[in-house]
Design a protein around this motif. Structure first.
Motif, PDB file in Angstrom:
ATOM      1  N   GLU A  85       0.816  -1.214   0.000  1.00 26.98           N
ATOM      2  CA  GLU A  85       0.000   0.000   0.000  1.00 26.98           C
ATOM      3  C   GLU A  85       0.850   1.263   0.000  1.00 26.98           C
ATOM      4  OE1 GLU A  85      -3.291   2.343   2.797  1.00 26.98           O
ATOM      5  OE2 GLU A  85      -2.583   0.344   3.372  1.00 26.98           O
ATOM      6  N   ALA A  86       1.973   1.228   0.760  1.00 31.80           N
ATOM      7  CA  ALA A  86       2.825   2.409   0.868  1.00 31.80           C
ATOM      8  C   ALA A  86       3.392   2.829  -0.484  1.00 31.80           C
ATOM      9  CB  ALA A  86       3.962   2.144   1.852  1.00 31.80           C
ATOM     10  N   VAL A  87       3.586   1.873  -1.386  1.00 28.62           N
ATOM     11  CA  VAL A  87       4.081   2.196  -2.729  1.00 28.62           C
ATOM     12  C   VAL A  87       2.940   2.703  -3.606  1.00 28.62           C
ATOM     13  CG1 VAL A  87       5.247   1.305  -4.785  1.00 28.62           C
ATOM     14  CG2 VAL A  87       5.887   0.450  -2.521  1.00 28.62           C
ATOM     15  N   ASN A  88       1.813   2.009  -3.571  1.00 22.51           N
ATOM     16  CA  ASN A  88       0.672   2.416  -4.404  1.00 22.51           C
ATOM     17  C   ASN A  88       0.229   3.850  -4.127  1.00 22.51           C
ATOM     18  OD1 ASN A  88       0.290   0.074  -5.963  1.00 22.51           O
ATOM     19  ND2 ASN A  88      -0.805  -0.944  -4.288  1.00 22.51           N
ATOM     20  N   LYS A  89       0.342   4.264  -2.870  1.00 23.16           N
ATOM     21  CA  LYS A  89      -0.092   5.615  -2.498  1.00 23.16           C
ATOM     22  C   LYS A  89       0.807   6.698  -3.070  1.00 23.16           C
ATOM     23  CE  LYS A  89      -1.482   6.312   1.743  1.00 23.16           C
ATOM     24  NZ  LYS A  89      -1.524   6.279   3.240  1.00 23.16           N
ATOM     25  N   LEU A  90       2.000   6.312  -3.550  1.00 24.32           N
ATOM     26  CA  LEU A  90       2.954   7.295  -4.072  1.00 24.32           C
ATOM     27  C   LEU A  90       3.026   7.302  -5.600  1.00 24.32           C
ATOM     28  CD1 LEU A  90       5.884   6.743  -1.545  1.00 24.32           C
ATOM     29  CD2 LEU A  90       4.484   8.808  -1.732  1.00 24.32           C
ATOM     30  N   LEU A  91       2.289   6.421  -6.256  1.00 23.76           N
ATOM     31  CA  LEU A  91       2.396   6.291  -7.713  1.00 23.76           C
ATOM     32  C   LEU A  91       2.100   7.589  -8.440  1.00 23.76           C
ATOM     33  CD1 LEU A  91       0.727   2.786  -8.176  1.00 23.76           C
ATOM     34  CD2 LEU A  91       3.138   3.346  -8.557  1.00 23.76           C
ATOM     35  N   ASN A  92       1.220   8.426  -7.887  1.00 25.65           N
ATOM     36  CA  ASN A  92       0.818   9.652  -8.577  1.00 25.65           C
ATOM     37  C   ASN A  92       1.915  10.704  -8.641  1.00 25.65           C
ATOM     38  OD1 ASN A  92       0.471   9.988  -5.718  1.00 25.65           O
ATOM     39  ND2 ASN A  92      -0.616  11.896  -6.127  1.00 25.65           N
ATOM     40  N   ILE A  93       2.958  10.588  -7.784  1.00 30.78           N
ATOM     41  CA  ILE A  93       4.014  11.606  -7.814  1.00 30.78           C
ATOM     42  C   ILE A  93       5.177  11.210  -8.721  1.00 30.78           C
ATOM     43  CG2 ILE A  93       3.441  12.337  -5.473  1.00 30.78           C
ATOM     44  CD1 ILE A  93       6.116  11.069  -4.588  1.00 30.78           C
ATOM     45  N   GLY A  94       5.178   9.972  -9.214  1.00 33.37           N
ATOM     46  CA  GLY A  94       6.254   9.512 -10.073  1.00 33.37           C
ATOM     47  C   GLY A  94       7.366   8.870  -9.269  1.00 33.37           C
ATOM     48  N   ILE A  95       7.359   7.548  -9.191  1.00 35.14           N
ATOM     49  CA  ILE A  95       8.370   6.830  -8.408  1.00 35.14           C
ATOM     50  C   ILE A  95       8.944   5.680  -9.217  1.00 35.14           C
ATOM     51  CG2 ILE A  95       7.387   7.363  -6.137  1.00 35.14           C
ATOM     52  CD1 ILE A  95       6.052   4.563  -6.239  1.00 35.14           C
ATOM     53  N   THR A  96      10.031   5.140  -8.724  1.00 31.78           N
ATOM     54  CA  THR A  96      10.626   3.947  -9.309  1.00 31.78           C
ATOM     55  C   THR A  96      11.227   3.114  -8.181  1.00 31.78           C
ATOM     56  OG1 THR A  96      12.106   3.132 -11.051  1.00 31.78           O
ATOM     57  CG2 THR A  96      12.907   4.973  -9.695  1.00 31.78           C
ATOM     58  N   ILE A  97      11.648   1.902  -8.510  1.00 32.31           N
ATOM     59  CA  ILE A  97      12.270   1.017  -7.527  1.00 32.31           C
ATOM     60  C   ILE A  97      13.703   0.754  -7.961  1.00 32.31           C
ATOM     61  CG2 ILE A  97      12.211  -1.277  -6.461  1.00 32.31           C
ATOM     62  CD1 ILE A  97       9.184  -1.226  -6.766  1.00 32.31           C
ATOM     63  N   VAL A  98      14.630   0.966  -7.047  1.00 33.36           N
ATOM     64  CA  VAL A  98      16.058   0.806  -7.350  1.00 33.36           C
ATOM     65  C   VAL A  98      16.385  -0.689  -7.422  1.00 33.36           C
ATOM     66  CG1 VAL A  98      18.405   1.316  -6.599  1.00 33.36           C
ATOM     67  CG2 VAL A  98      16.563   2.974  -6.168  1.00 33.36           C
ATOM     68  N   PRO A  99      17.011  -1.138  -8.509  1.00 33.82           N
ATOM     69  CA  PRO A  99      17.303  -2.573  -8.640  1.00 33.82           C
ATOM     70  C   PRO A  99      18.503  -3.025  -7.807  1.00 33.82           C
ATOM     71  CG  PRO A  99      18.154  -1.378 -10.531  1.00 33.82           C
ATOM     72  CD  PRO A  99      17.395  -0.373  -9.705  1.00 33.82           C
ATOM     73  N   ILE A 100      18.471  -4.298  -7.426  1.00 35.25           N
ATOM     74  CA  ILE A 100      19.637  -4.990  -6.869  1.00 35.25           C
ATOM     75  C   ILE A 100      20.042  -5.995  -7.940  1.00 35.25           C
ATOM     76  CG2 ILE A 100      20.546  -6.399  -4.987  1.00 35.25           C
ATOM     77  CD1 ILE A 100      19.547  -3.653  -4.103  1.00 35.25           C
ATOM     78  N   GLU A 101      21.165  -5.745  -8.587  1.00 37.70           N
ATOM     79  CA  GLU A 101      21.565  -6.596  -9.701  1.00 37.70           C
ATOM     80  C   GLU A 101      21.737  -8.042  -9.251  1.00 37.70           C
ATOM     81  OE1 GLU A 101      23.137  -3.922  -8.725  1.00 37.70           O
ATOM     82  OE2 GLU A 101      22.839  -2.410 -10.287  1.00 37.70           O
ATOM     83  N   THR A 102      21.423  -8.980 -10.165  1.00 34.73           N
ATOM     84  CA  THR A 102      21.479 -10.407  -9.834  1.00 34.73           C
ATOM     85  C   THR A 102      22.858 -10.814  -9.330  1.00 34.73           C
ATOM     86  OG1 THR A 102      19.784 -10.856 -11.510  1.00 34.73           O
ATOM     87  CG2 THR A 102      21.088 -12.721 -10.738  1.00 34.73           C
TER      88      THR A 102
END
Length: 340
Positions: A216-233
Protein backbone atom coordinates in the motif's frame (compact mmCIF):
# COMPACT_ATOMS: atom_id res chain seq x y z
CA UNK A 1 -13.89 -7.02 31.95
CA UNK A 2 -10.16 -6.50 32.44
CA UNK A 3 -9.54 -8.67 29.40
CA UNK A 4 -12.04 -6.71 27.31
CA UNK A 5 -10.30 -3.43 28.17
CA UNK A 6 -6.97 -4.95 27.22
CA UNK A 7 -8.24 -6.10 23.83
CA UNK A 8 -9.81 -2.70 23.10
CA UNK A 9 -6.34 -1.17 22.77
CA UNK A 10 -5.63 -3.35 19.75
CA UNK A 11 -8.86 -4.04 17.89
CA UNK A 12 -11.46 -1.88 16.08
CA UNK A 13 -14.38 -1.46 18.47
CA UNK A 14 -17.22 -2.32 16.10
CA UNK A 15 -15.66 -5.61 15.02
CA UNK A 16 -14.54 -6.40 18.55
CA UNK A 17 -17.99 -5.80 20.01
CA UNK A 18 -19.60 -8.27 17.62
CA UNK A 19 -17.01 -10.98 18.23
CA UNK A 20 -16.88 -10.56 21.99
CA UNK A 21 -20.66 -10.47 22.29
CA UNK A 22 -20.99 -13.86 20.62
CA UNK A 23 -18.08 -15.35 22.56
CA UNK A 24 -19.35 -13.93 25.83
CA UNK A 25 -22.75 -15.53 25.26
CA UNK A 26 -21.16 -18.93 24.89
CA UNK A 27 -18.24 -18.81 27.32
CA UNK A 28 -18.02 -15.59 29.34
CA UNK A 29 -15.19 -13.15 28.57
CA UNK A 30 -13.07 -14.12 31.58
CA UNK A 31 -12.44 -17.54 30.03
CA UNK A 32 -11.31 -16.03 26.71
CA UNK A 33 -7.68 -16.58 25.68
CA UNK A 34 -5.73 -14.27 23.37
CA UNK A 35 -3.51 -15.44 20.53
CA UNK A 36 -1.65 -12.24 19.60
CA UNK A 37 0.20 -12.04 16.28
CA UNK A 38 2.97 -9.45 15.87
CA UNK A 39 2.95 -7.94 12.39
CA UNK A 40 4.53 -4.66 11.19
CA UNK A 41 3.62 -1.15 10.06
CA UNK A 42 0.06 -0.53 8.88
CA UNK A 43 1.02 0.36 5.29
CA UNK A 44 3.20 -2.73 4.85
CA UNK A 45 2.04 -6.28 4.10
CA UNK A 46 2.59 -7.98 7.46
CA UNK A 47 -0.25 -6.04 9.07
CA UNK A 48 -3.08 -6.85 6.62
CA UNK A 49 -1.90 -10.45 6.22
CA UNK A 50 -1.64 -10.85 9.99
CA UNK A 51 -5.15 -9.48 10.41
CA UNK A 52 -6.55 -11.97 7.90
CA UNK A 53 -4.78 -14.88 9.61
CA UNK A 54 -6.06 -13.68 13.01
CA UNK A 55 -9.59 -13.53 11.61
CA UNK A 56 -9.29 -17.07 10.27
CA UNK A 57 -8.04 -18.36 13.64
CA UNK A 58 -10.83 -16.59 15.54
CA UNK A 59 -13.45 -17.96 13.15
CA UNK A 60 -12.26 -21.46 14.03
CA UNK A 61 -13.36 -21.14 17.71
CA UNK A 62 -10.33 -23.04 19.02
CA UNK A 63 -10.83 -24.57 22.46
CA UNK A 64 -8.13 -26.42 24.43
CA UNK A 65 -9.07 -28.64 27.37
CA UNK A 66 -6.68 -30.92 29.28
CA UNK A 67 -9.30 -32.80 31.27
CA UNK A 68 -13.07 -33.27 31.37
CA UNK A 69 -13.56 -31.00 34.37
CA UNK A 70 -11.71 -28.05 32.88
CA UNK A 71 -13.69 -25.01 31.69
CA UNK A 72 -13.61 -24.58 27.92
CA UNK A 73 -11.30 -21.73 26.91
CA UNK A 74 -11.82 -20.33 23.39
CA UNK A 75 -8.94 -18.52 21.67
CA UNK A 76 -9.51 -15.11 20.10
CA UNK A 77 -6.71 -14.00 17.78
CA UNK A 78 -5.68 -10.40 17.10
CA UNK A 79 -2.97 -8.81 14.95
CA UNK A 80 -0.79 -6.12 16.54
CA UNK A 81 1.26 -3.63 14.55
CA UNK A 82 4.93 -3.64 15.56
CA UNK A 83 8.44 -2.66 14.52
CA UNK A 84 8.67 -5.75 12.31
CA UNK A 85 10.61 -9.02 12.28
CA UNK A 86 13.19 -8.30 14.97
CA UNK A 87 10.59 -6.72 17.21
CA UNK A 88 8.32 -9.73 16.72
CA UNK A 89 11.07 -12.22 17.62
CA UNK A 90 11.78 -10.28 20.81
CA UNK A 91 8.07 -10.16 21.59
CA UNK A 92 7.76 -13.94 21.23
CA UNK A 93 10.82 -14.62 23.38
CA UNK A 94 9.62 -12.14 26.04
CA UNK A 95 6.11 -13.71 26.09
CA UNK A 96 4.57 -10.41 24.96
CA UNK A 97 2.95 -12.02 21.92
CA UNK A 98 2.11 -15.61 21.06
CA UNK A 99 3.23 -15.49 17.41
CA UNK A 100 4.77 -13.16 14.87
CA UNK A 101 5.53 -12.71 11.19
CA UNK A 102 9.29 -12.93 10.79
CA UNK A 103 11.72 -12.86 7.88
CA UNK A 104 13.40 -16.24 7.45
CA UNK A 105 16.86 -14.71 7.71
CA UNK A 106 15.99 -12.90 10.96
CA UNK A 107 14.50 -16.12 12.36
CA UNK A 108 17.70 -17.96 11.47
CA UNK A 109 19.87 -15.35 13.20
CA UNK A 110 17.75 -15.62 16.34
CA UNK A 111 17.83 -19.42 16.31
CA UNK A 112 21.61 -19.45 15.87
CA UNK A 113 22.27 -16.58 18.28
CA UNK A 114 24.07 -14.64 15.54
CA UNK A 115 24.14 -11.19 14.01
CA UNK A 116 21.85 -8.87 16.01
CA UNK A 117 20.99 -11.77 18.35
CA UNK A 118 24.64 -12.47 19.09
CA UNK A 119 25.06 -14.61 22.24
CA UNK A 120 21.32 -14.57 23.03
CA UNK A 121 20.57 -18.26 23.47
CA UNK A 122 16.84 -17.66 23.95
CA UNK A 123 16.39 -17.50 20.19
CA UNK A 124 16.98 -21.25 20.07
CA UNK A 125 13.37 -21.55 21.29
CA UNK A 126 12.00 -20.04 18.07
CA UNK A 127 9.89 -22.40 15.98
CA UNK A 128 7.92 -22.12 12.73
CA UNK A 129 4.27 -22.78 12.05
CA UNK A 130 4.60 -22.16 8.31
CA UNK A 131 6.31 -20.32 5.50
CA UNK A 132 3.86 -17.84 4.00
CA UNK A 133 5.18 -15.90 0.99
CA UNK A 134 8.36 -14.27 -0.41
CA UNK A 135 9.19 -10.77 0.86
CA UNK A 136 11.02 -8.52 -1.57
CA UNK A 137 13.50 -5.73 -0.87
CA UNK A 138 11.90 -2.56 -2.23
CA UNK A 139 13.86 0.68 -2.32
CA UNK A 140 11.23 3.11 -3.56
CA UNK A 141 12.42 6.55 -4.72
CA UNK A 142 11.09 9.68 -6.43
CA UNK A 143 11.93 9.68 -10.14
CA UNK A 144 13.16 13.25 -9.94
CA UNK A 145 15.74 12.20 -7.30
CA UNK A 146 17.66 10.53 -10.17
CA UNK A 147 18.57 7.44 -8.15
CA UNK A 148 19.13 4.74 -10.75
CA UNK A 149 21.31 2.42 -8.69
CA UNK A 150 22.48 1.94 -5.11
CA UNK A 151 25.57 4.11 -5.59
CA UNK A 152 23.31 7.06 -6.45
CA UNK A 153 22.10 7.07 -2.82
CA UNK A 154 25.06 9.18 -1.73
CA UNK A 155 23.84 12.37 -0.13
CA UNK A 156 20.15 11.47 -0.49
CA UNK A 157 17.54 11.44 2.30
CA UNK A 158 16.17 7.90 2.55
CA UNK A 159 14.03 6.26 5.23
CA UNK A 160 15.39 2.81 6.12
CA UNK A 161 12.59 1.73 8.51
CA UNK A 162 12.77 1.86 12.29
CA UNK A 163 15.10 0.12 14.69
CA UNK A 164 13.84 -3.38 15.43
CA UNK A 165 12.75 -4.01 11.84
CA UNK A 166 13.97 -6.75 9.52
CA UNK A 167 14.10 -4.13 6.77
CA UNK A 168 16.85 -2.15 8.48
CA UNK A 169 18.95 -5.30 8.91
CA UNK A 170 18.63 -6.05 5.17
CA UNK A 171 19.37 -2.42 4.23
CA UNK A 172 22.68 -2.72 6.05
CA UNK A 173 23.49 -5.98 4.29
CA UNK A 174 22.73 -4.46 0.88
CA UNK A 175 24.76 -1.34 1.64
CA UNK A 176 27.73 -3.48 2.64
CA UNK A 177 27.48 -5.46 -0.62
CA UNK A 178 27.84 -2.17 -2.51
CA UNK A 179 30.65 -0.86 -0.29
CA UNK A 180 28.37 1.76 1.28
CA UNK A 181 27.61 2.79 4.86
CA UNK A 182 24.65 4.55 6.41
CA UNK A 183 26.64 7.79 6.74
CA UNK A 184 27.15 7.85 2.96
CA UNK A 185 23.59 9.19 2.69
CA UNK A 186 21.10 10.80 5.06
CA UNK A 187 19.18 7.96 6.72
CA UNK A 188 15.85 8.49 8.44
CA UNK A 189 14.44 5.75 10.68
CA UNK A 190 10.69 5.72 10.03
CA UNK A 191 7.99 3.22 9.13
CA UNK A 192 6.60 3.82 5.59
CA UNK A 193 3.31 5.07 7.05
CA UNK A 194 5.22 8.09 8.39
CA UNK A 195 7.12 8.78 5.17
CA UNK A 196 4.31 9.39 2.68
CA UNK A 197 3.89 13.13 3.21
CA UNK A 198 7.64 13.66 3.48
CA UNK A 199 8.27 11.93 0.15
CA UNK A 200 5.35 13.73 -1.46
CA UNK A 201 6.63 17.18 -0.45
CA UNK A 202 10.28 16.37 -1.20
CA UNK A 203 11.61 16.18 2.36
CA UNK A 204 12.59 12.56 1.65
CA UNK A 205 13.83 11.07 -1.60
CA UNK A 206 12.51 7.59 -0.83
CA UNK A 207 12.13 4.71 1.58
CA UNK A 208 13.19 1.07 1.89
CA UNK A 209 10.96 -1.82 2.87
CA UNK A 210 11.26 -5.59 3.00
CA UNK A 211 7.72 -6.70 2.21
CA UNK A 212 5.43 -8.57 -0.10
CA UNK A 213 4.32 -6.85 -3.27
CA UNK A 214 2.15 -4.94 -3.95
CA UNK A 215 2.45 -2.76 -0.86
CA UNK A 216 0.00 0.00 0.00
CA UNK A 217 2.83 2.41 0.87
CA UNK A 218 4.08 2.20 -2.73
CA UNK A 219 0.67 2.42 -4.40
CA UNK A 220 -0.09 5.62 -2.50
CA UNK A 221 2.95 7.30 -4.07
CA UNK A 222 2.40 6.29 -7.71
CA UNK A 223 0.82 9.65 -8.58
CA UNK A 224 4.01 11.61 -7.81
CA UNK A 225 6.25 9.51 -10.07
CA UNK A 226 8.37 6.83 -8.41
CA UNK A 227 10.63 3.95 -9.31
CA UNK A 228 12.27 1.02 -7.53
CA UNK A 229 16.06 0.81 -7.35
CA UNK A 230 17.30 -2.57 -8.64
CA UNK A 231 19.64 -4.99 -6.87
CA UNK A 232 21.56 -6.60 -9.70
CA UNK A 233 21.48 -10.41 -9.83
CA UNK A 234 25.26 -10.59 -9.49
CA UNK A 235 25.20 -8.57 -6.27
CA UNK A 236 22.17 -10.51 -5.01
CA UNK A 237 24.05 -13.78 -5.55
CA UNK A 238 27.02 -12.38 -3.61
CA UNK A 239 24.68 -11.55 -0.73
CA UNK A 240 23.26 -15.10 -0.80
CA UNK A 241 26.73 -16.59 -0.21
CA UNK A 242 26.92 -14.84 3.16
CA UNK A 243 23.20 -14.84 3.97
CA UNK A 244 21.67 -18.07 2.59
CA UNK A 245 18.03 -17.11 3.14
CA UNK A 246 18.38 -13.85 1.19
CA UNK A 247 18.17 -14.94 -2.45
CA UNK A 248 17.87 -13.27 -5.86
CA UNK A 249 14.29 -12.33 -6.78
CA UNK A 250 12.31 -9.87 -8.84
CA UNK A 251 9.31 -7.58 -8.69
CA UNK A 252 7.29 -8.44 -11.77
CA UNK A 253 6.22 -5.83 -14.29
CA UNK A 254 2.67 -4.71 -13.58
CA UNK A 255 2.75 -5.35 -9.85
CA UNK A 256 2.96 -1.57 -9.57
CA UNK A 257 1.48 0.32 -12.57
CA UNK A 258 4.19 1.95 -14.65
CA UNK A 259 7.12 0.24 -12.91
CA UNK A 260 8.98 -2.34 -15.05
CA UNK A 261 10.32 -5.69 -13.87
CA UNK A 262 12.98 -4.99 -11.25
CA UNK A 263 15.63 -7.38 -9.93
CA UNK A 264 16.02 -7.49 -6.17
CA UNK A 265 16.57 -9.87 -3.26
CA UNK A 266 13.88 -11.74 -1.38
CA UNK A 267 13.32 -13.87 1.71
CA UNK A 268 10.41 -15.96 2.92
CA UNK A 269 8.06 -14.62 5.58
CA UNK A 270 7.44 -17.14 8.37
CA UNK A 271 4.73 -17.39 11.01
CA UNK A 272 6.79 -18.11 14.13
CA UNK A 273 6.11 -19.04 17.76
CA UNK A 274 8.05 -20.28 20.80
CA UNK A 275 8.65 -24.01 21.22
CA UNK A 276 7.11 -23.57 24.68
CA UNK A 277 3.66 -23.04 23.20
CA UNK A 278 1.21 -25.89 23.87
CA UNK A 279 1.48 -28.58 21.19
CA UNK A 280 -2.27 -29.14 20.89
CA UNK A 281 -2.87 -25.40 20.57
CA UNK A 282 -0.32 -24.99 17.78
CA UNK A 283 -1.73 -28.06 16.03
CA UNK A 284 -5.15 -26.36 15.99
CA UNK A 285 -3.66 -22.98 14.98
CA UNK A 286 -1.94 -24.69 12.03
CA UNK A 287 -5.19 -26.43 11.14
CA UNK A 288 -7.00 -23.07 11.26
CA UNK A 289 -4.31 -21.39 9.12
CA UNK A 290 -4.75 -23.93 6.32
CA UNK A 291 -8.54 -24.20 6.57
CA UNK A 292 -10.58 -23.35 3.49
CA UNK A 293 -11.99 -20.36 5.37
CA UNK A 294 -8.59 -18.77 6.11
CA UNK A 295 -7.22 -19.49 2.64
CA UNK A 296 -10.29 -17.80 1.13
CA UNK A 297 -9.87 -14.81 3.45
CA UNK A 298 -6.23 -14.47 2.39
CA UNK A 299 -6.90 -14.78 -1.33
CA UNK A 300 -9.77 -12.29 -1.27
CA UNK A 301 -8.37 -9.93 1.35
CA UNK A 302 -4.97 -8.90 -0.06
CA UNK A 303 -3.07 -9.37 -3.35
CA UNK A 304 -0.17 -11.02 -1.51
CA UNK A 305 -2.60 -13.48 0.05
CA UNK A 306 -2.97 -15.21 -3.30
CA UNK A 307 0.60 -16.50 -2.90
CA UNK A 308 -0.13 -18.17 0.45
CA UNK A 309 -1.16 -21.82 0.28
CA UNK A 310 -0.27 -25.38 1.24
CA UNK A 311 2.18 -25.71 -1.68
CA UNK A 312 4.51 -23.10 -0.10
CA UNK A 313 3.95 -23.91 3.60
CA UNK A 314 7.21 -25.83 3.98
CA UNK A 315 9.44 -23.91 1.54
CA UNK A 316 12.27 -21.70 2.76
CA UNK A 317 11.96 -22.63 6.43
CA UNK A 318 15.05 -21.47 8.31
CA UNK A 319 14.08 -22.78 11.77
CA UNK A 320 12.53 -26.07 12.95
CA UNK A 321 8.80 -26.55 12.91
CA UNK A 322 6.90 -26.45 16.18
CA UNK A 323 5.93 -30.05 17.13
CA UNK A 324 2.24 -29.16 16.92
CA UNK A 325 2.62 -27.81 13.37
CA UNK A 326 4.78 -30.75 12.34
CA UNK A 327 2.18 -33.22 13.63
CA UNK A 328 -0.49 -31.50 11.54
CA UNK A 329 1.62 -31.59 8.36
CA UNK A 330 2.56 -35.26 8.84
CA UNK A 331 -1.13 -36.16 9.15
CA UNK A 332 -1.89 -34.46 5.81
CA UNK A 333 0.83 -35.60 3.37
CA UNK A 334 -1.58 -35.25 0.45
CA UNK A 335 -1.59 -31.43 0.95
CA UNK A 336 1.92 -30.75 2.26
CA UNK A 337 5.02 -32.16 0.58
CA UNK A 338 8.70 -32.11 1.45
CA UNK A 339 8.42 -32.98 5.15
CA UNK A 340 10.11 -36.05 6.62
Amino acid sequence: MKLVKKILRWFPFTILFTVLFSLNSAYGTESLNLFRIGTGGKTGVYYPIGNLIAQGISNRSIVITKNKNETAQPYFSIAQNSGGSIDNVKGILNNEIEAGLVQADVAFWAFQGKNIFNNDSRGNDLRAIASLYPEKFQLVVRRDAKIQNMLDLKGKRISVDEFGSGTLSVVRIVLDAYGLKENDFQPVYLKPVYTHDKIENGQLHGFAMMAGAPMEAVNKLLNIGITIVPIETRTASKITKNYPYLVPGKIDSGIYPGIPETSTIQVNALLAVSKKMDEDLIYKITEALWSDNTITLLKNGHPQGKAIGPSTALKGLSIPLHPGAKRYYLQHPERFTGLK
